[in-house]
Design an enzyme around this catalytic site. Sequence first.
Site, PDB file in Angstrom:
ATOM      1  N   HIS A  41      11.116   3.308 -16.615  1.00 31.30           N
ATOM      2  CA  HIS A  41      10.181   2.600 -16.931  1.00 31.30           C
ATOM      3  C   HIS A  41       9.291   1.668 -15.636  1.00 31.30           C
ATOM      4  O   HIS A  41      10.251   1.052 -14.844  1.00 31.30           O
ATOM      5  CB  HIS A  41      10.857   1.310 -17.786  1.00 31.30           C
ATOM      6  CG  HIS A  41       9.948   0.215 -18.216  1.00 31.30           C
ATOM      7  ND1 HIS A  41      10.042  -0.968 -17.806  1.00 31.30           N
ATOM      8  CD2 HIS A  41       8.740   0.406 -18.992  1.00 31.30           C
ATOM      9  CE1 HIS A  41       8.846  -1.554 -18.418  1.00 31.30           C
ATOM     10  NE2 HIS A  41       8.245  -1.038 -19.226  1.00 31.30           N
ATOM     11  N   ARG A  42       8.307   2.277 -15.347  1.00 29.07           N
ATOM     12  CA  ARG A  42       7.646   1.914 -14.161  1.00 29.07           C
ATOM     13  C   ARG A  42       8.415   2.273 -13.111  1.00 29.07           C
ATOM     14  O   ARG A  42       8.351   1.657 -12.124  1.00 29.07           O
ATOM     15  CB  ARG A  42       7.482   0.078 -14.080  1.00 29.07           C
ATOM     16  CG  ARG A  42       6.563  -0.266 -15.558  1.00 29.07           C
ATOM     17  CD  ARG A  42       6.565  -1.904 -15.178  1.00 29.07           C
ATOM     18  NE  ARG A  42       6.651  -2.457 -16.754  1.00 29.07           N
ATOM     19  CZ  ARG A  42       6.765  -3.653 -17.090  1.00 29.07           C
ATOM     20  NH1 ARG A  42       6.978  -4.521 -15.773  1.00 29.07           N
ATOM     21  NH2 ARG A  42       6.628  -4.252 -18.224  1.00 29.07           N
ATOM     22  N   GLU A  68       7.279   6.318 -16.427  1.00 25.08           N
ATOM     23  CA  GLU A  68       6.082   5.923 -17.042  1.00 25.08           C
ATOM     24  C   GLU A  68       5.466   5.056 -16.193  1.00 25.08           C
ATOM     25  O   GLU A  68       5.926   4.437 -15.234  1.00 25.08           O
ATOM     26  CB  GLU A  68       7.121   5.082 -18.199  1.00 25.08           C
ATOM     27  CG  GLU A  68       6.179   4.346 -18.933  1.00 25.08           C
ATOM     28  CD  GLU A  68       5.878   2.665 -18.722  1.00 25.08           C
ATOM     29  OE1 GLU A  68       4.817   2.007 -19.316  1.00 25.08           O
ATOM     30  OE2 GLU A  68       6.374   1.916 -17.721  1.00 25.08           O
ATOM     31  N   ASP A  70       1.892   2.578 -15.371  1.00 28.08           N
ATOM     32  CA  ASP A  70       0.719   1.684 -16.111  1.00 28.08           C
ATOM     33  C   ASP A  70      -0.631   1.823 -15.271  1.00 28.08           C
ATOM     34  O   ASP A  70      -0.566   1.709 -14.214  1.00 28.08           O
ATOM     35  CB  ASP A  70       1.072   0.167 -16.114  1.00 28.08           C
ATOM     36  CG  ASP A  70       2.368   0.040 -16.935  1.00 28.08           C
ATOM     37  OD1 ASP A  70       2.489   0.244 -17.975  1.00 28.08           O
ATOM     38  OD2 ASP A  70       3.308  -0.745 -16.348  1.00 28.08           O
ATOM     39  N   HIS A  83       1.141  -3.038 -13.698  1.00 28.83           N
ATOM     40  CA  HIS A  83       1.398  -3.490 -15.157  1.00 28.83           C
ATOM     41  C   HIS A  83       0.626  -4.694 -15.499  1.00 28.83           C
ATOM     42  O   HIS A  83      -0.152  -4.638 -16.600  1.00 28.83           O
ATOM     43  CB  HIS A  83       2.914  -3.837 -15.300  1.00 28.83           C
ATOM     44  CG  HIS A  83       3.170  -4.317 -16.676  1.00 28.83           C
ATOM     45  ND1 HIS A  83       3.185  -5.675 -16.953  1.00 28.83           N
ATOM     46  CD2 HIS A  83       3.505  -3.680 -17.759  1.00 28.83           C
ATOM     47  CE1 HIS A  83       3.426  -5.795 -18.102  1.00 28.83           C
ATOM     48  NE2 HIS A  83       3.669  -4.496 -18.672  1.00 28.83           N
ATOM     49  N   GLU A 142       0.648   5.084 -19.680  1.00 29.16           N
ATOM     50  CA  GLU A 142       0.271   4.026 -20.258  1.00 29.16           C
ATOM     51  C   GLU A 142      -1.081   3.489 -19.867  1.00 29.16           C
ATOM     52  O   GLU A 142      -1.052   3.205 -18.690  1.00 29.16           O
ATOM     53  CB  GLU A 142       1.403   3.037 -20.202  1.00 29.16           C
ATOM     54  CG  GLU A 142       0.982   1.740 -21.317  1.00 29.16           C
ATOM     55  CD  GLU A 142       1.733   0.740 -21.415  1.00 29.16           C
ATOM     56  OE1 GLU A 142       1.279  -0.444 -22.165  1.00 29.16           O
ATOM     57  OE2 GLU A 142       3.130   0.731 -21.409  1.00 29.16           O
ATOM     58  N   LYS A 144      -3.182   0.704 -19.782  1.00 29.85           N
ATOM     59  CA  LYS A 144      -2.697  -0.769 -19.920  1.00 29.85           C
ATOM     60  C   LYS A 144      -3.867  -1.642 -20.153  1.00 29.85           C
ATOM     61  O   LYS A 144      -5.183  -1.568 -19.508  1.00 29.85           O
ATOM     62  CB  LYS A 144      -2.185  -1.534 -18.525  1.00 29.85           C
ATOM     63  CG  LYS A 144      -1.909  -2.807 -18.501  1.00 29.85           C
ATOM     64  CD  LYS A 144      -0.617  -3.043 -19.676  1.00 29.85           C
ATOM     65  CE  LYS A 144       0.360  -2.161 -19.617  1.00 29.85           C
ATOM     66  NZ  LYS A 144       1.543  -2.540 -20.243  1.00 29.85           N
ATOM     67  N   ASP A 267      14.778   0.410 -17.475  1.00 22.95           N
ATOM     68  CA  ASP A 267      14.512  -0.031 -16.009  1.00 22.95           C
ATOM     69  C   ASP A 267      15.768   0.511 -15.377  1.00 22.95           C
ATOM     70  O   ASP A 267      15.649   0.810 -14.261  1.00 22.95           O
ATOM     71  CB  ASP A 267      14.780  -1.421 -15.896  1.00 22.95           C
ATOM     72  CG  ASP A 267      13.625  -2.131 -16.460  1.00 22.95           C
ATOM     73  OD1 ASP A 267      12.434  -1.543 -16.837  1.00 22.95           O
ATOM     74  OD2 ASP A 267      13.526  -3.625 -16.460  1.00 22.95           O
TER      75      ASP A 267
END
Length: 276
Positions: A41-42, A68, A70, A83, A142, A144, A267
């Site tokens: 995640h990020r 992942e 953003d 993000h 993603e 955003k 994370d």
Amino acid sequence: MSKKLLVGAGVAFSLLFGSFNQAFAESPTVGERKQVDNVAHRGATGYAPENTIAAFDLAVEMKADYIEIDVQRSKDGKLVLIHDTTVDRTTDGTGKVGDLTFDQLRSLDAGSWKGEQFVGEQIPTFEEILERYHGKVGILIELKTPELYPGIEEQVAKALKERNLDKPQNEKIIIQSFNFESMKKVNDLLPKVPVGVLTSNRADTTAEALQEFSTYADWFNPSYGIVTEELVNQVHSLGMKIGSWTVRSQEAADFLFEMNVDAIITDYPDYVDPRN
């Protein structure tokens, strides 16, 4: 197949066939967990500043299946990774992403807030990430708040097409958003690229809502707080996969394993992959 069944099968094989198969029997836990996509995640944000090269490189090192990211847009039209809609939390600057030029965004320190070893980490561009990581790790993109950036779907599609990442053989590209209309648009622009819808709203888990999502989405990606076995089964029955977020504890990861989701967005990639 459950862990108990796998372990039982392994024991039976070891009794029948000796030490070679005893070694074989020790591997099913790894095999079972690798059936779930491990999505950083990020990046590996438990250990490095989110949406930076440092976090993405660490995610690759930790054997994540996907990173992942953003995607937003600078004032002068450059696709960048961050993000929040402002730079305040994760950089030494202030202001809205869309009000700052690329040069202004690039001059910011996006790493020191996480630790001294990350001083000087920059906000990456979307193109940089595609160039650096495609073919090495899957990329979950993603969009955003795409409503703030009219035409961002076309920009993302163009960047992917220029790199032949809109073709079915490049299966490890997924695009997702909380903005469902944006995802319908992406599905039209990139019909061979899987699309995902994000939600934390239980209203989006009704049979009617899921049926509607299945007309254009390949993934239904809810927050783990609304995941149930029934929901997973419903999503699968409609031909979609389910990926859940954001895992920040081993307990949350274990819960999602039990629910038989297809991807865990975390994370901490080491909570998902026992090889770490």
